[in-house]
Enzyme design. Structure first.
Site: not given
Ligand code: PLP
Length: 396
Positions: A72, A157, A213, A249, A337
């Site tokens: 993000t 996603n 992650h 940092t 939601c």
């Molecule tokens: N972009 C995509 C395609 C994602 O699947 C996600 C997380 O769900 C993000 C961006 C955002 O990742 P983060 O919450 O680690 O910033």
């Protein structure tokens, strides 16, 4: 049967190898990497090693890798930083124009909305086809003389559709030459990083974002790839770390963990992708066969190995999730939601799925530990879950 986690697209556990790599950087090699003393310089070396690993993986130069806290943040920096940097250039006729797709993650969509609301840019949200695919021809037609940035995600996603990034990159290159000025290309590679080729030159991207992650590194660390020469204005003022693009940092342990996770992806990504594709396809084939009125969402062939997504007519997504959870299965639904009302996913609506059908969406996302036994268990339990919910649903 132990609990079954099929929500790897939401997040993954940190791999033991990654935890091990991070360990010395909590309290042994804890120095501030900006300090010239030994403690600091040991941390600096570790950060630069990690940067090298990521650059290798992307086919990029070391200095083109910027560490952030998540995708993000990378996405915000890429979009806002670029628009701000090119906004005042006389070579851009009028307000900078950004093109993105209707099915991006909120991190892109909300950033674009911010750019629109603040008057910094005008934005075109491209529609997609029924499989969630951006049409390169539509994108080409949307490019105008003031277009400065195109941003299309690598893998969606929610439905796993793989967008034609290399093709878009090539088209943008040609268009840039025609206009005699650069149109920059960003991809959100968050869901692609684990299983797809992310070589930045092959993709033809100038900016690429991802987060740790989703591939067994910790939450709270991300990357923005910035091709040499791409103009970008920092969105966070401070000590000037990360080539003055991301002050603060550096998070040494997490950055080290990210580097180790990328290294592990490089070693086994392709093999695991083949195995997962088999399991994913079994899940898809059997669900469509065993459950009436079930629909596969996303592309049948251009699909990431780890994502299988469906809509079940007459069954509500949240209810399915809760029933699955009670059976020990963790999955995800496209619906969010919001203020007490369930709104169907913007991705499914953009693909032309009617709202009443989109309400019944479920995503299973597979990962390192997924086994055939787990898939078989889902196939055993799911038909009864859907049937039970449908029987309880009020008849319209
Ligand atoms: N972009 C995509 C395609 C994602 O699947 C996600 C997380 O769900 C993000 C961006 C955002 O990742 P983060 O919450 O680690 O910033």
């Amino acid at each position: 049967m132990e609990k079954i986690y099929l929500d790897y697209a939401a997040t993954t556990p940190v791999r033991p190898e990654v935890i091990k790599a991070m360990e010395p950087y909590w309290s042994e090699i804890f120095g501030n990497p900006s300090e010239p003393h030994g403690w600091g310089q040991q941390a600096r070396v570790a950060i630069e090693e990690s940067r090298n690993k990521i650059a290798d993986f992307l086919g990029a130069k070391t200095q083109e890798i910027i560490f952030t806290s998540c995708a993000t943040e990378s996405i915000n920096l890429a979009h806002k930083g670029l628009v701000e940097a090119v906004g005042n250039r006389s070579s851009v006729a009028g307000k900078p124009h950004v093109i993105t797709s209707e099915i991006e993650h909120k991190a892109v969509l909300e950033t674009c909305r911010h750019l629109e609301k603040s008057g910094m840019a005008e934005v075109t949200y491209l529609p997609v086809d029924k499989y969630g695919l951006v049409k390169v021809k539509d994108l080409e037609k949307a490019i105008k003389s003031n277009t400065v940035l195109v941003s299309v995600m690598y893998v969606n996603n929610e439905v796993g559709t793989i967008e034609p990034i290399a093709e878009i990159g090539q088209m943008i290159k040609v268009k840039s030459q025609k206009y005699g000025r650069k149109i920059y290309f960003h991809t959100d590679a968050t869901q692609g990083i684990q299983y797809l080729d992310c070589h930045v030159d092959k993709l033809g991207v100038d900016l690429l974002s991802f987060t740790g992650h989703k591939f067994y590194a910790p939450k709270g660390v991300g990357v923005l790839y910035v091709r040499d020469g791409v103009p970008l204005i920092r969105q966070q003022d401070g000590g000037g770390q990360e080539r003055d693009l991301r002050s603060g940092t550096e998070n040494t342990p997490y950055i080290v963990g990210l580097g180790r996770a990328v290294e592990l992806v490089g070693g086994e990504g392709k093999l695991r992708a083949i195995e997962l594709t088999k399991l994913r396809d079994k899940l898809i084939k059997e669900i469509l066969k065993r459950i009436p009125d079930s629909i596969l969402t996303g592309s049948p062939d251009r699909r990431a190995p780890h994502i299988a997504s469906f809509c079940f007519k007459g069954a509500e997504g949240e209810a399915i999730l809760l029933r699955l959870d009670a059976e020990g299965i963790a999955a995800s639904s496209g619906s969010a939601c919001t203020s007490g009302s369930l709104r169907p996913s913007h991705v499914l609506l953009a693909m032309g799925i009617p709202p009443e059908v989109a309400h019944g969406s479920i995503r299973f996302s597979l990962g390192r530990k997924t086994t055939e036994e787990e898939i078989d268990y889902v196939l055993k339990v799911l038909p009864g879950v859907i049937d039970g919910i449908r029987k309880m649903a009020p008849k319209l």
